[in-house]
Each structure stands twice: as C-alpha cells, then as structure tokens.
Design a protein around this motif. Structure first.
Motif, short mmCIF file in Angstrom:
data_model
loop_
_atom_site.label_atom_id
_atom_site.label_comp_id
_atom_site.label_asym_id
_atom_site.label_seq_id
_atom_site.Cartn_x
_atom_site.Cartn_y
_atom_site.Cartn_z
N ILE A 1 0.84 -1.21 0.00
CA ILE A 1 0.00 0.00 0.00
C ILE A 1 0.88 1.26 0.00
O ILE A 1 0.63 2.20 -0.76
CB ILE A 1 -0.96 -0.01 1.21
CG1 ILE A 1 -2.02 -1.12 1.03
CG2 ILE A 1 -1.65 1.35 1.38
CD1 ILE A 1 -2.86 -1.39 2.27
N SER A 2 1.92 1.26 0.82
CA SER A 2 2.74 2.47 0.87
C SER A 2 3.53 2.67 -0.43
O SER A 2 3.71 3.80 -0.88
CB SER A 2 3.65 2.50 2.10
OG SER A 2 4.94 2.04 1.82
N TYR B 1 2.53 1.68 -3.45
CA TYR B 1 1.57 2.06 -4.49
C TYR B 1 1.03 3.47 -4.30
O TYR B 1 0.84 4.21 -5.26
CB TYR B 1 0.41 1.05 -4.52
CG TYR B 1 -0.63 1.41 -5.56
CD1 TYR B 1 -0.40 1.14 -6.91
CD2 TYR B 1 -1.80 2.07 -5.21
CE1 TYR B 1 -1.32 1.49 -7.87
CE2 TYR B 1 -2.74 2.43 -6.17
CZ TYR B 1 -2.48 2.14 -7.50
OH TYR B 1 -3.39 2.51 -8.46
N HIS B 2 0.80 3.84 -3.04
CA HIS B 2 0.12 5.11 -2.78
C HIS B 2 1.05 6.29 -2.60
O HIS B 2 0.61 7.43 -2.66
CB HIS B 2 -0.82 5.00 -1.58
CG HIS B 2 -2.11 4.33 -1.92
ND1 HIS B 2 -3.15 5.00 -2.50
CD2 HIS B 2 -2.50 3.04 -1.82
CE1 HIS B 2 -4.15 4.16 -2.72
NE2 HIS B 2 -3.78 2.96 -2.32
N THR B 3 2.34 6.05 -2.35
CA THR B 3 3.20 7.22 -2.20
C THR B 3 4.59 7.07 -2.81
O THR B 3 5.01 7.95 -3.56
CB THR B 3 3.25 7.67 -0.71
OG1 THR B 3 3.84 8.95 -0.64
CG2 THR B 3 4.04 6.74 0.16
#
Lengths: 132, 132
Positions: free
Chosen positions: B71-72, B74-76
């Motif tokens: 998630i980290s 992909y999102h940042t």
C-alpha cells in the motif's frame, strides 16, 4: 461557521470529561467535529507512530474501509500521492524524535481525497467524512 | 509545496535527488533497478521490502506485513519517484522499470555508500526465492 469552542471537540463523546482519550480510545467512538455541515463522519482509525509503520497506509486503509474497497484497487482509490504528500505530515505531526509535539497542542490537518474529506489529528486519530 | 513543476526531461536538481533517495523504501526500489532491463512486480517487491525491514526471510513475511508495504509503495513511494522520472510504473503489468532519471539518482546513491545501504542493495538485488 466556525465552532467557537474548538478545544472541546471530544466533550461530545459524553461524560469522559478531561482528556482520557489516550486511555479509553478503544472504548470511545472519537469524533472530530468539522466546521460545516456538508460532511458526515463515516470512519475513524488510530495511527500510532511508535508501533505502526507508515502514515500513508493508515490513511489509505481508513478511506478504503469507508468506501468498502480494496486499498490496492487503483480504479476505486487512486494513489494518495495524487492528493497529498503525507510524508510531510508524518514528519510534522508524528515525529518520533519530538514526541512532545503530539502532547502539547492538538493540531488538525484536513484534505480531500477521492470525494472524501480526511482529518488527521496530532493525537493519531484519522477521521474520514463523506458528503451529506 | 508537494510537487513543484518537475521536469521529466531535465537533469534533476539536488533537492529532487534527495527527495528521491530520502526514504529507505524508495532507496530499496532504486537498488532493485540497478541492473539494466530489470523489471520488478509490485507484490513480490513489497514482500522483499518487508523481509528486509523486518529482518526475516520472504517466506516468513505475513500477508499483512506484505500488504502494508504494498500500500505504501503504491500510494506514495512509486508515484513520488515516477513524478521525478526516476522510475516508471506500468499499471497494466503492475511492475516498475527504469526511467529517464534512474541513472542520475543511482550515481548519487553509489557515492553515498553507507554500509547499511550496501547491505540493503545486496538484499534488493537478489531474486525472490519464493516462486508463485
């Protein structure tokens, strides 16, 4: 319309008078009232900079849960970085080298992300709102 | 202030280079792309990063640990590096590949050469032993 009594935000959650939020946060349903009535709170999550890993993950998970989608489904929930660079907030709000920032003054930061409003509070609470 | 006008064609200025290498997860991504022509798929990459951070084997990384990193990334971290032209993310294949500014940033990283980072580089350049 601004709520003139900004420091009393958690009085709303009943008798738990002075700040016992830290101790009781699991029992209480915390709220952060925002200053207009276009938004309704739909989710909250707690981020602990000492044990949780990245703020970005906590924020994305809270919003994805509110939307009922997979946090990795880019068609439902686009990269958070397109809305905000939360790494800056991670350093500002939750720096583990200056933990007292979190205790001395309660600050909030809000931004919009895929039709939701997100409020980050220095005590680690993340609030998610959707339009009324 | 999140992202000024990045110019994908120009050489990055030092601020941009430091932004690119300013987080261990982003450095890890850059180390995986040291070898020309290498492509890395996000789910496997996330498992490798988690294994590195938690000092365990990839096989011992739990789904939740892998997802937290995924998630980290992909999102940042990936969008931040992509905005700088340091990596390219191919959404349809869910992989990252080298981009126009990869080489410049890696040259700076090589000269930074801390011992910890050279171990991180070795870890990043190994292939995922868990074939799925």
């Amino acid at each position: 319309m601004k709520d003139k009594n900004e420091n009393s935000d958690h009085e709303a959650s009943a008798e738990s008078a002075d700040n016992t939020l830290e101790d009781n946060w699991m029992e209480n349903e915390p709220q952060e009232k925002i200053d207009d009535n276009r938004w309704v709170q739909v989710n909250q999550a707690h981020y602990d900079p000492d044990t949780d890993r990245e703020l970005v993950t906590a924020v994305v998970r809270a919003v994805a849960e509110a939307k009922g989608v997979d946090p990795l489904d880019g068609s439902e929930i686009p990269p958070l970085y397109e809305s905000i660079d939360v790494e800056i907030l991670e350093d500002t709000f939750y720096s583990t080298s200056q933990p007292n920032i979190r205790d001395t003054e309660r600050g909030i930061y809000s931004f919009q992300y895929c039709e939701h409003k997100v409020v980050l509070r220095t005590d680690g609470w993340i609030f998610v709102y959707e339009p009324r | 202030m999140a992202h000024p006008n990045w110019n994908m064609d120009a050489v990055l200025n030092l601020d941009e280079v430091f932004t690119a290498i300013g987080h261990p997860r982003r450095r890890y991504l850059l180390y995986t792309l040291v070898d020309e022509g290498k492509e890395e798929a996000l789910p496997e990459l996330a498992a490798k990063v988690a294994a590195w951070e938690l000092d365990k084997t990839i096989a011992d990384v739990t789904d939740d640990e892998q997802r937290e990193v995924h998630i980290s990334l992909y999102h940042t971290h990936i969008p931040k590096l992509a905005a700088l032209g340091v990596i390219e993310y191919r959404e349809s294949e869910n992989i990252i590949v080298r981009a126009v500014n990869t080489e410049q940033v890696q040259a700076v990283l090589n000269n930074a050469g801390a011992e910890l980072d050279s171990r991180q580089e070795t870890h990043a350049r190994t292939t995922d032993e868990r074939q799925e």
